[in-house]
Design an enzyme around this catalytic site. Structure first.
Site, PDB file in Angstrom:
ATOM      1  N   GLU A 159       0.792  -1.243   0.000  1.00 50.58           N
ATOM      2  CA  GLU A 159       0.000   0.000   0.000  1.00 50.58           C
ATOM      3  C   GLU A 159       0.822   1.289   0.000  1.00 50.58           C
ATOM      4  OE1 GLU A 159      -2.734  -0.484   3.298  1.00 50.58           O
ATOM      5  OE2 GLU A 159      -3.454  -2.401   2.552  1.00 50.58           O
ATOM      6  N   GLU A 264      -6.225 -10.684  -1.295  1.00 55.01           N
ATOM      7  CA  GLU A 264      -7.051 -10.469  -0.092  1.00 55.01           C
ATOM      8  C   GLU A 264      -8.516 -10.386  -0.485  1.00 55.01           C
ATOM      9  OE1 GLU A 264      -5.578  -7.146   2.232  1.00 55.01           O
ATOM     10  OE2 GLU A 264      -3.501  -7.668   1.833  1.00 55.01           O
TER      11      GLU A 264
HETATM   12  O1  9MR Z   1      -7.557  -8.261   8.400  1.00 54.10           O
HETATM   13  C1  9MR Z   1      -6.650  -7.449   9.092  1.00 54.10           C
HETATM   14  C2  9MR Z   1      -7.258  -6.963  10.400  1.00 54.10           C
HETATM   15  O2  9MR Z   1      -7.465  -8.039  11.279  1.00 54.10           O
HETATM   16  C3  9MR Z   1      -6.380  -5.903  11.016  1.00 54.10           C
HETATM   17  O3  9MR Z   1      -7.024  -5.358  12.149  1.00 54.10           O
HETATM   18  C4  9MR Z   1      -6.072  -4.820   9.995  1.00 54.10           C
HETATM   19  C5  9MR Z   1      -5.188  -3.748  10.576  1.00 54.10           C
HETATM   20  O4  9MR Z   1      -4.929  -2.744   9.673  1.00 54.10           O
HETATM   21  O5  9MR Z   1      -5.451  -5.394   8.879  1.00 54.10           O
HETATM   22  C6  9MR Z   1      -6.274  -6.281   8.203  1.00 54.10           C
HETATM   23  O6  9MR Z   1      -5.660  -6.758   7.031  1.00 54.10           O
HETATM   24  C7  9MR Z   1      -5.315  -5.776   6.061  1.00 54.10           C
HETATM   25  C8  9MR Z   1      -4.119  -6.302   5.289  1.00 54.10           C
HETATM   26  O7  9MR Z   1      -3.083  -6.642   6.180  1.00 54.10           O
HETATM   27  C9  9MR Z   1      -3.631  -5.292   4.291  1.00 54.10           C
HETATM   28  N1  9MR Z   1      -4.694  -4.881   3.398  1.00 54.10           N
HETATM   29  C10 9MR Z   1      -5.931  -4.480   4.030  1.00 54.10           C
HETATM   30  C11 9MR Z   1      -6.404  -5.548   5.006  1.00 54.10           C
HETATM   31  C12 9MR Z   1      -7.744  -5.158   5.601  1.00 54.10           C
HETATM   32  O8  9MR Z   1      -7.619  -4.019   6.365  1.00 54.10           O
END
Ligand code: 9MR
Length: 377
Positions: A159, A264
């Site tokens: 990102e 994802e």
């Molecule tokens: O699914 C993840 C969630 O449990 C966390 O709280 C969050 C924190 O930012 O991150 C989520 O996963 C993210 C991923 O690592 C990167 N892309 C976006 C995903 C959804 O937020």
């Protein structure tokens, strides 16, 4: 006494066994897509440590690739400069090996879930360029090096680019400018020369982001750096993305010479939420509007979701020559981050397995779609 089977009979028997195996219709997504791409899922702590037995069973039966939903992020794995916390990540990698699953590392350099010490001095000022480079190198070397040969590939940078194609003003960018990206790829390659390296991002269907990522691939390659694939996160909803734009991005990344991974994937079934003050104030009417399907998804919404999932999956199958993995972001609906985003405590229905861990009809439909594609070839 040892009986000897003539070679010709042994070969004939082996051929028959293989043919039968091929003819047995696939019953899971991973089998159906076996010759196309990996089918992955993201594991949370309950699944990594085996507490969620129903979830673990779904993983073992249906997926052939895994990624850590959170435990490999810098905040989790490297909470202090001289302290790493590898327990969950170790267990995830072991689980992958025990079950013959392809393991992806997520993620090395990301502005979120990033411990403050990584980019700030004790007095709150930003670290110097040299300090940050040293920290990035230490971190990447330790984490990638630990799983050398066991993790197939890494989301090296996550990102870093905005929808309009500009660079995100993250602390990494503030300190090192665009250079932090090639540096991260270089350090990762040095730590495990055999590991695949990926750039991963969301909203990849925006034209500005698409073009900037294509440019980034070219720049990395020009410097002789390794980049194997682009990860399109693919967090979708009922009104986004525009599939034509999504498909253009797959094509653009493939044309730039890398593989594409859907990293994802999920699709929120809920209306896009307006996060207003009403919610904070606990306004019941507003909460109800934002969480309309707290008990179950009405038939119409369920069908609309299935139809859109089918469209998304058919695009992925159409581009299966370029796509090497499709990973869902979570095992079952109850595990999805979307239950807490953009509003906490909602009930979303974003994944192919429901809260009861049963496969939704999209799973059987996807298996059929794979067979149809096979028959048309
Ligand atoms: O699914 C993840 C969630 O449990 C966390 O709280 C969050 C924190 O930012 O991150 C989520 O996963 C993210 C991923 O690592 C990167 N892309 C976006 C995903 C959804 O937020």
């Amino acid at each position: 006494m040892k009986s000897r089977i003539p070679l010709s009979i042994a070969i004939a028997a082996a051929t028959l066994v293989t043919a039968c195996a091929q003819q047995r219709p696939a019953t899971t997504m991973k089998e159906a897509a076996r010759d196309r791409f990996l089918i992955g899922t993201a594991l949370n702590e309950g699944q990594i440590w085996g507490r969620d037995t129903a979830g673990v069973r779904v993983v073992r039966e249906n997926f052939n690739a895994i990624v850590a939903e959170n435990c490999m992020k810098s905040e989790a794995i490297h909470p202090e400069r001289d302290r790493y916390s590898f327990d969950s990540a170790d267990r995830l990698v072991e689980f992958g090996q025990e079950n013959g699953l392809t393991v992806t590392g997520h993620t090395l350099i990301w502005h979120s879930q990033l411990p403050r010490w990584f980019v700030y001095n004790d007095d709150g000022s930003l670290r110097s360029a040299d300090e940050l480079k040293a920290i990035m190198k230490e971190h990447i070397t330790a984490v990638v090096g630990r799983y050398k040969g066991r993790i197939k590939g890494w989301d090296v940078v996550n990102e870093a680019i905005m929808e309009d194609g500009s660079y995100r003003r993250s602390p990494f960018y503030e300190i090192l400018g665009e250079e932090f990206i090639p540096l991260a790829f270089q350090y990762a390659h040095e730590a495990d020369p055999d590991a695949e390296l990926y750039y991963n991002d969301y909203n990849m269907w925006f034209e500005g982001k698409r073009n900037a990522v294509v440019k980034l691939i070219g720049e990395l390659r020009e410097r002789g750096l390794r980049i194997d694939a682009v990860g399109m996160q693919s967090h979708m909803g009922m009104s986004h993305p525009d599939f034509a734009e999504y498909e253009k991005s797959i094509e653009a990344f493939a044309a730039a010479g890398v593989k594409v991974m859907v990293t994802e994937f999920d699709m929120s079934a809920l209306p896009t939420a307006y996060v207003g003050a009403d919610i904070a104030a606990g306004n019941a009417e507003a909460s109800q509007a934002l969480n309309p399907y707290a008990d179950s998804l009405p038939a119409e919404a369920y069908e609309a979701w299935h139809k859109r999932m089918e469209q998304a999956l058919s695009i992925m199958l159409r581009h299966s020559d370029d796509i090497t993995r499709v990973t869902f972001w979570g095992v079952s609906d109850g595990d999805s981050w979307l239950n807490n985003f953009p509003v906490r405590g909602r009930t979303d229905y974003a994944l192919p397995f429901g809260r009861d861990h049963r496969a939704k009809p999209i799973v059987a439909r996807f298996i059929e779609m794979c067979a149809e594609k096979q028959n048309n070839e």
